[in-house]
Motif scaffolding. Sequence first.
Motif, PDB file in Angstrom:
ATOM      1  N   LEU A 145      30.261  35.319  60.758  1.00 40.11           N
ATOM      2  CA  LEU A 145      31.193  34.340  61.312  1.00 40.11           C
ATOM      3  C   LEU A 145      31.101  33.017  60.559  1.00 40.11           C
ATOM      4  O   LEU A 145      32.127  32.382  60.256  1.00 40.11           O
ATOM      5  N   SER A 146      29.867  32.616  60.249  1.00 46.13           N
ATOM      6  CA  SER A 146      29.691  31.379  59.495  1.00 46.13           C
ATOM      7  C   SER A 146      30.284  31.496  58.100  1.00 46.13           C
ATOM      8  O   SER A 146      30.938  30.571  57.609  1.00 46.13           O
ATOM      9  N   SER A 147      30.078  32.660  57.449  1.00 45.26           N
ATOM     10  CA  SER A 147      30.611  32.853  56.098  1.00 45.26           C
ATOM     11  C   SER A 147      32.133  32.855  56.112  1.00 45.26           C
ATOM     12  O   SER A 147      32.785  32.219  55.260  1.00 45.26           O
ATOM     13  N   ILE A 148      32.726  33.588  57.062  1.00 41.19           N
ATOM     14  CA  ILE A 148      34.191  33.636  57.153  1.00 41.19           C
ATOM     15  C   ILE A 148      34.760  32.239  57.392  1.00 41.19           C
ATOM     16  O   ILE A 148      35.730  31.805  56.750  1.00 41.19           O
ATOM     17  N   VAL A 184      34.352  30.107  54.196  1.00 38.91           N
ATOM     18  CA  VAL A 184      35.264  30.516  53.114  1.00 38.91           C
ATOM     19  C   VAL A 184      36.685  30.073  53.423  1.00 38.91           C
ATOM     20  O   VAL A 184      37.398  29.558  52.546  1.00 38.91           O
ATOM     21  N   LEU A 185      37.121  30.286  54.658  1.00 41.11           N
ATOM     22  CA  LEU A 185      38.479  29.843  55.024  1.00 41.11           C
ATOM     23  C   LEU A 185      38.615  28.334  54.904  1.00 41.11           C
ATOM     24  O   LEU A 185      39.635  27.820  54.398  1.00 41.11           O
ATOM     25  N   LEU A 186      37.620  27.612  55.352  1.00 40.53           N
ATOM     26  CA  LEU A 186      37.660  26.156  55.230  1.00 40.53           C
ATOM     27  C   LEU A 186      37.664  25.731  53.771  1.00 40.53           C
ATOM     28  O   LEU A 186      38.402  24.811  53.382  1.00 40.53           O
ATOM     29  N   LEU A 187      36.847  26.418  52.952  1.00 46.31           N
ATOM     30  CA  LEU A 187      36.819  26.094  51.522  1.00 46.31           C
ATOM     31  C   LEU A 187      38.186  26.340  50.876  1.00 46.31           C
ATOM     32  O   LEU A 187      38.662  25.528  50.074  1.00 46.31           O
ATOM     33  N   ARG A 188      38.835  27.433  51.245  1.00 50.28           N
ATOM     34  CA  ARG A 188      40.155  27.752  50.679  1.00 50.28           C
ATOM     35  C   ARG A 188      41.181  26.684  51.042  1.00 50.28           C
ATOM     36  O   ARG A 188      41.950  26.216  50.189  1.00 50.28           O
ATOM     37  N   VAL A 189      41.166  26.288  52.317  1.00 49.03           N
ATOM     38  CA  VAL A 189      42.118  25.268  52.763  1.00 49.03           C
ATOM     39  C   VAL A 189      41.855  23.942  52.054  1.00 49.03           C
ATOM     40  O   VAL A 189      42.792  23.265  51.574  1.00 49.03           O
ATOM     41  N   ARG A 222      46.527  28.331  41.934  1.00 49.06           N
ATOM     42  CA  ARG A 222      46.262  28.923  43.250  1.00 49.06           C
ATOM     43  C   ARG A 222      45.607  30.301  43.109  1.00 49.06           C
ATOM     44  O   ARG A 222      44.741  30.673  43.893  1.00 49.06           O
ATOM     45  N   GLU A 223      46.040  31.064  42.111  1.00 47.87           N
ATOM     46  CA  GLU A 223      45.406  32.358  41.879  1.00 47.87           C
ATOM     47  C   GLU A 223      43.944  32.186  41.487  1.00 47.87           C
ATOM     48  O   GLU A 223      43.072  32.967  41.891  1.00 47.87           O
ATOM     49  N   GLU A 224      43.666  31.153  40.683  1.00 47.88           N
ATOM     50  CA  GLU A 224      42.270  30.890  40.305  1.00 47.88           C
ATOM     51  C   GLU A 224      41.432  30.549  41.542  1.00 47.88           C
ATOM     52  O   GLU A 224      40.286  31.010  41.686  1.00 47.88           O
ATOM     53  N   ILE A 225      42.028  29.728  42.412  1.00 48.13           N
ATOM     54  CA  ILE A 225      41.294  29.387  43.642  1.00 48.13           C
ATOM     55  C   ILE A 225      41.071  30.640  44.487  1.00 48.13           C
ATOM     56  O   ILE A 225      39.982  30.869  45.025  1.00 48.13           O
ATOM     57  N   GLN A 240      37.529  34.809  46.619  1.00 46.83           N
ATOM     58  CA  GLN A 240      37.155  36.219  46.745  1.00 46.83           C
ATOM     59  C   GLN A 240      35.757  36.479  46.175  1.00 46.83           C
ATOM     60  O   GLN A 240      34.967  37.245  46.753  1.00 46.83           O
ATOM     61  N   THR A 241      35.464  35.847  45.046  1.00 48.11           N
ATOM     62  CA  THR A 241      34.109  35.981  44.484  1.00 48.11           C
ATOM     63  C   THR A 241      33.068  35.432  45.446  1.00 48.11           C
ATOM     64  O   THR A 241      31.997  36.029  45.642  1.00 48.11           O
ATOM     65  N   GLN A 242      33.397  34.295  46.073  1.00 52.37           N
ATOM     66  CA  GLN A 242      32.478  33.710  47.045  1.00 52.37           C
ATOM     67  C   GLN A 242      32.276  34.640  48.241  1.00 52.37           C
ATOM     68  O   GLN A 242      31.164  34.778  48.755  1.00 52.37           O
ATOM     69  N   VAL A 243      33.362  35.305  48.663  1.00 51.23           N
ATOM     70  CA  VAL A 243      33.243  36.261  49.773  1.00 51.23           C
ATOM     71  C   VAL A 243      32.303  37.391  49.408  1.00 51.23           C
ATOM     72  O   VAL A 243      31.422  37.782  50.187  1.00 51.23           O
ATOM     73  N   LEU A 244      32.476  37.946  48.194  1.00 50.14           N
ATOM     74  CA  LEU A 244      31.608  39.037  47.758  1.00 50.14           C
ATOM     75  C   LEU A 244      30.153  38.587  47.665  1.00 50.14           C
ATOM     76  O   LEU A 244      29.227  39.317  48.064  1.00 50.14           O
TER      77      LEU A 244
END
Length: 492
Positions: free
Chosen positions: A29-32, A35-40, A173-176, A181-185
């Motif tokens: 939950l913390s990772s998700i 990651v979502l916050l980082l993306r935004v 945006r694709e780079e981000i 995605q790399t961070q998720v993995l």
Amino acid sequence: MTPAKETSPRWVSSMRVRIVAVVVILLLLSSIGSVLLLRVVLFERLDEEIGASLDREAEEFQLLASGVDPRTGEPFGDDIAAIFDVYFSREIADEGETLLAFIDGNLYESRRATQVPDTDEFGRTIEYWLSFEEPTEGSIDTDAGNTKYFAVPIQGAPSDGMFVVANFPANEREEITDAVQTQVLVQLGTTALASLLGLALAGRVLRPLRNLAQTARTISETDLSRRIEVEGKDEASQIAGAFNDMLARLEQSFTTQRQFLDDTSHELRTPLTIIRGNLELLELDETPEERAQTVAVVTDEVDRMNRIVADLFLLARAERQDFLQLGPVDLQELIMTVHRKVCALAVRNWEVRTPPPGVISADRNRLTQALLQLADNAVKFTDADSAIQLGAAVTAKEVRLWVANSGPSVPPEEAAQIFARFRRGSIRPSTNSGGAGLGLSIVAAIAEAHGGRAELVPRPGWGAVFEIVLPRDAREAREASLRVASRSAPAD
């Protein structure tokens, strides 16, 4: 028939698995969330940077258009082409950016970054930009994706111009997205590794609890000697240590109860046999005198049984923590009080050796009971002309209380066992009041409860000298002896 109750697999109910599962869920939950916050945040910063870049390019162009031509030193005036020539000679398109210059609706000059679509792909978007009559900033969807732009129209004569700076953030945006995605993995891999390590560490931490459960399952009513091996000082180890202490207390309690029952059944068998035999012969007594004698024998045996049971209860209580009521005891006053009491036991040459004034930590009533027991024992083995001495002495660490008599001495081979339960010496008492052999064991129990000992010591001029040796502070000695007793059983 009732259906069998479904039970979950054993590993599901494992505390270790549940702890690790909770931690893993929290990590996921913390990772998700992170990651979502980082993306935004990254997308917002990208939009801010694009907007700032567009404003900067438009401002530079407007500043140049209102200035002078560096080639001639004269104002540009209505020479729109000169403005575009000077501007494009200085500017390079940033990443994702394209610079467009139009004169009378026709493309005059352009610059674009790598991976930015060619102007031929803009189609109707160019017509849309050329329709502006004032500087306009905004965004529009194109075939290449959403595009942010800043359009600056220029009025000239005889031609009009349009400067457009546009940014296509699709690649960035694709780079981000790829970075996210790399961070998720990476976080998933880290969580999996942390889960395995947590599972191993949780098993190590909870090992004392597993040992506790296994030990509890193997404990029976007749065997309480098993213990849990305790390593470390964490909470689980503290629980295991507390469980070991509880087992030690239970074992001590059961041992005391078992010994009490064994002693009781062994010692009461004789008086019960005597009582039964006399009651069976009671109807054969022909005279009142004979029946009175039989009743007297039965009554005497009942009284002896009462004394035995009372002594056994006292010995059983000696193992309990509340056996002593410790407090300050004036040693000199104690000896004098006991001396006044023992003088009423029998006619003897009573002597007293009072110690110097001093206060010790002990149970006054128990010490009085022990000294009276020793004095009563001395009376049984002496006659009216014998001397009995009561005294006490104090050293730096110990207190010695004694009762000495001038009667027969105890054989050396019996001295080591004389304080054991139901042990009677080979020397017969001078009186007819034989005991059950518990008097000296009670004295020893009181001394040991104080953290001391009872012993038989040789002394010139005296037949038997019984001493109670106590520490100066019985409270600390009592606590230390209880701690040792609770851990006396060997670890399994």
